[in-house]
Write a protein that holds these residues in place. Structure first.
Motif, mmCIF file in Angstrom:
data_model
loop_
_atom_site.group_PDB
_atom_site.id
_atom_site.type_symbol
_atom_site.label_atom_id
_atom_site.label_comp_id
_atom_site.label_asym_id
_atom_site.label_seq_id
_atom_site.Cartn_x
_atom_site.Cartn_y
_atom_site.Cartn_z
ATOM 1 N N GLN A 73 0.839 -1.203 0.000
ATOM 2 C CA GLN A 73 0.000 0.000 0.000
ATOM 3 C C GLN A 73 0.874 1.253 0.000
ATOM 4 O O GLN A 73 1.941 1.282 0.609
ATOM 5 N N THR A 74 0.411 2.253 -0.718
ATOM 6 C CA THR A 74 1.024 3.583 -0.701
ATOM 7 C C THR A 74 -0.012 4.567 -0.187
ATOM 8 O O THR A 74 -1.178 4.498 -0.579
ATOM 9 N N ALA A 75 0.416 5.463 0.688
ATOM 10 C CA ALA A 75 -0.506 6.441 1.266
ATOM 11 C C ALA A 75 0.129 7.819 1.260
ATOM 12 O O ALA A 75 1.314 7.976 1.567
ATOM 13 N N ALA A 76 -0.659 8.815 0.873
ATOM 14 C CA ALA A 76 -0.210 10.206 0.872
ATOM 15 C C ALA A 76 -1.118 11.032 1.770
ATOM 16 O O ALA A 76 -2.332 10.801 1.820
ATOM 17 N N ALA A 77 -0.526 11.975 2.477
ATOM 18 C CA ALA A 77 -1.289 12.889 3.327
ATOM 19 C C ALA A 77 -0.629 14.262 3.280
ATOM 20 O O ALA A 77 0.606 14.365 3.317
ATOM 21 N N PRO A 94 -8.868 25.116 3.965
ATOM 22 C CA PRO A 94 -9.769 24.199 3.259
ATOM 23 C C PRO A 94 -9.928 24.592 1.790
ATOM 24 O O PRO A 94 -9.513 25.671 1.359
ATOM 25 N N GLY A 95 -10.542 23.704 1.020
ATOM 26 C CA GLY A 95 -10.946 24.024 -0.340
ATOM 27 C C GLY A 95 -9.848 24.057 -1.367
ATOM 28 O O GLY A 95 -10.041 24.580 -2.466
ATOM 29 N N ALA A 96 -8.679 23.487 -1.075
ATOM 30 C CA ALA A 96 -7.591 23.465 -2.052
ATOM 31 C C ALA A 96 -7.669 22.203 -2.907
ATOM 32 O O ALA A 96 -8.278 21.201 -2.518
ATOM 33 N N SER A 97 -7.062 22.265 -4.076
ATOM 34 C CA SER A 97 -6.872 21.085 -4.911
ATOM 35 C C SER A 97 -5.445 20.608 -4.683
ATOM 36 O O SER A 97 -4.487 21.336 -4.962
ATOM 37 N N VAL A 98 -5.286 19.388 -4.157
ATOM 38 C CA VAL A 98 -3.970 18.909 -3.731
ATOM 39 C C VAL A 98 -3.603 17.649 -4.512
ATOM 40 O O VAL A 98 -4.406 16.708 -4.621
ATOM 41 N N THR A 99 -2.397 17.628 -5.054
ATOM 42 C CA THR A 99 -1.909 16.470 -5.799
ATOM 43 C C THR A 99 -0.496 16.106 -5.340
ATOM 44 O O THR A 99 0.248 16.953 -4.837
ATOM 45 N N ASP A 104 7.469 14.665 -13.799
ATOM 46 C CA ASP A 104 7.233 14.114 -15.137
ATOM 47 C C ASP A 104 6.424 12.814 -15.100
ATOM 48 O O ASP A 104 6.365 12.083 -16.094
ATOM 49 N N GLY A 105 5.782 12.541 -13.950
ATOM 50 C CA GLY A 105 4.978 11.332 -13.829
ATOM 51 C C GLY A 105 3.508 11.650 -13.657
ATOM 52 O O GLY A 105 3.056 12.777 -13.848
ATOM 53 N N GLN A 106 2.733 10.642 -13.296
ATOM 54 C CA GLN A 106 1.286 10.763 -13.160
ATOM 55 C C GLN A 106 0.918 11.344 -11.806
ATOM 56 O O GLN A 106 1.397 10.885 -10.765
ATOM 57 N N ALA A 107 0.048 12.345 -11.817
ATOM 58 C CA ALA A 107 -0.394 12.990 -10.586
ATOM 59 C C ALA A 107 -1.520 12.187 -9.943
ATOM 60 O O ALA A 107 -2.361 11.610 -10.620
ATOM 61 N N THR A 108 -1.535 12.171 -8.613
ATOM 62 C CA THR A 108 -2.612 11.571 -7.837
ATOM 63 C C THR A 108 -3.287 12.668 -7.036
ATOM 64 O O THR A 108 -2.624 13.396 -6.287
ATOM 65 N N THR A 109 -4.589 12.825 -7.215
ATOM 66 C CA THR A 109 -5.339 13.861 -6.510
ATOM 67 C C THR A 109 -5.786 13.349 -5.157
ATOM 68 O O THR A 109 -6.348 12.251 -5.045
ATOM 69 N N LEU A 110 -5.563 14.143 -4.128
ATOM 70 C CA LEU A 110 -5.931 13.759 -2.775
ATOM 71 C C LEU A 110 -7.353 14.214 -2.455
ATOM 72 O O LEU A 110 -7.860 15.177 -3.048
ATOM 73 N N THR A 111 -7.979 13.532 -1.522
ATOM 74 C CA THR A 111 -9.332 13.851 -1.095
ATOM 75 C C THR A 111 -9.286 14.758 0.129
ATOM 76 O O THR A 111 -8.487 14.531 1.047
ATOM 77 N N GLU A 112 -10.145 15.768 0.151
ATOM 78 C CA GLU A 112 -10.169 16.680 1.295
ATOM 79 C C GLU A 112 -10.827 15.996 2.486
ATOM 80 O O GLU A 112 -11.928 15.450 2.401
ATOM 81 N N ARG A 120 -4.920 10.267 0.498
ATOM 82 C CA ARG A 120 -5.293 9.257 -0.491
ATOM 83 C C ARG A 120 -4.470 8.004 -0.240
ATOM 84 O O ARG A 120 -3.305 8.084 0.170
ATOM 85 N N THR A 121 -5.036 6.843 -0.487
ATOM 86 C CA THR A 121 -4.273 5.599 -0.449
ATOM 87 C C THR A 121 -4.367 4.916 -1.802
ATOM 88 O O THR A 121 -5.195 5.285 -2.654
ATOM 89 N N SER A 122 -3.535 3.901 -1.988
ATOM 90 C CA SER A 122 -3.493 3.192 -3.264
ATOM 91 C C SER A 122 -4.567 2.117 -3.367
ATOM 92 O O SER A 122 -4.650 1.442 -4.400
ATOM 93 N N VAL A 123 -5.378 1.947 -2.339
ATOM 94 C CA VAL A 123 -6.431 0.941 -2.375
ATOM 95 C C VAL A 123 -7.379 1.255 -3.536
ATOM 96 O O VAL A 123 -7.997 2.323 -3.586
ATOM 97 N N GLY A 124 -7.468 0.350 -4.500
ATOM 98 C CA GLY A 124 -8.308 0.564 -5.669
ATOM 99 C C GLY A 124 -7.711 1.488 -6.711
ATOM 100 O O GLY A 124 -8.376 1.814 -7.698
ATOM 101 N N GLU A 125 -6.450 1.899 -6.532
ATOM 102 C CA GLU A 125 -5.797 2.823 -7.473
ATOM 103 C C GLU A 125 -4.480 2.206 -7.931
ATOM 104 O O GLU A 125 -3.424 2.444 -7.331
#
Length: 287
Positions: A73-77, A94-99, A104-112, A120-125
């Motif tokens: 598992q990979t997890a970002a906070a 609050p209310g920011a868009s966070v990645t 040069d790689g693929q961005a992962t968008t985090l959930t507020e 965000r975690t890698s579960v299902g991603e």
């Protein structure tokens, strides 16, 4: 609070290269926005079902026939805040868009999650996987403004031989301390930070609440880490006996080797703390 954050920033600036952009550093010292971010990875762990059930005959080898696999598992906070005001903690934005993304790689968008926190975690991603050696950027955008933190050269897994005896798992008495030595580093190089978390496992392999961790818990504690990283770089790691309170219990010892980064954009406070790392995992069975 402002005095503490300033001391953290000065400690961070003392580690910067001599050829750094003094104007950029000055802007970062004066910046109101602060970011704390982590990108942490754990590998797949194979655990003997017999050992989880308490049978001495359990093994962890591929031929054991009773292996339960705990998925990788990979997890970002990320916490985005402002350091204005007199609160003991920075105020969340609050209310920011966070990645989070490797350059040069693929961005992962985090959930507020609220109060300036995003995760965000890698579960299902399947596309969200930790990459050793990558340079990672943590980007928060709000109102047309971007705030960027960065960690260079995300570390590889640090193999701890003591966590992998021939039997496949460690046996210790309940409430006994556990110590191990980290891998030596080349002369002139800084050791990565080392974070430890201990988690009990049920007979089915379900993870319980941690019984021990030295990972900072609040944004303020992460900011303090920038100024005082030394205790996390010790060559010998000792886990207290309180981490293993129950007899006949199986525990995971998760050791994260983490590299510390910081503010990249001019508008982000110099003392911001960004971390990326991957884990070594050992299994402990108590008597």
């Amino acid at each position: 609070m402002k005095r503490l954050l300033l001391s953290v920033a000065l400690a961070a600036s003392s580690l910067a290269p001599l050829a750094c952009d003094l104007e950029k550093t000055g802007n970062q010292l004066a910046a109101d926005h602060v970011m704390v971010g982590t990108l942490l990875s754990t590998p797949q762990v194979d655990v003997s079902a017999s050992a989880l059930a308490g049978y001495d005959a359990g093994t962890f080898g591929p031929d054991g026939g009773d292996v339960i696999s705990l998925p990788a598992q990979t997890a970002a906070a990320v916490f985005l805040g402002t350091r204005s005001g007199e609160n003991q903690q920075p105020s969340g934005v609050p209310g920011a868009s966070v990645t989070v993304l490797p350059v040069d790689g693929q961005a992962t968008t985090l959930t507020e999650d609220g109060a300036g926190s995003y995760s965000r975690t890698s579960v299902g991603e399947e596309g969200f996987q930790y990459q050793s050696g990558a340079t990672y950027q943590f980007i928060a955008a709000q109102g047309g403004t971007r705030y960027v933190g960065q960690v260079d050269n995300a570390p590889v897994k640090e193999t701890i031989a003591a966590l992998h005896p021939p039997e496949g798992f460690l046996r210790i008495d309940a409430s006994s301390a556990l110590a191990f030595d980290r891998v030596a580093v080349a002369e002139g190089q800084d050791r990565t930070l080392g974070f430890v978390t201990v988690v009990p496992l049920s007979a089915s392999g379900a993870q319980g609440q941690p019984t021990y961790t030295n990972v900072p818990k609040t944004p303020l504690q992460f900011l303090q880490l920038v100024g005082l990283p030394g205790p996390y770089r010790e060559a010998r790691v000792t886990i207290p006996g309180t981490a293993f309170p129950s007899s006949n219990q199986t525990y995971l010892v998760i050791f994260q080797a983490v590299r510390l980064g910081g503010a990249e954009s001019d508008n982000l406070f110099l003392g911001s703390a960004l971390l990326a790392g991957t884990a070594e995992v050992g299994v402990v069975r108590t008597r």
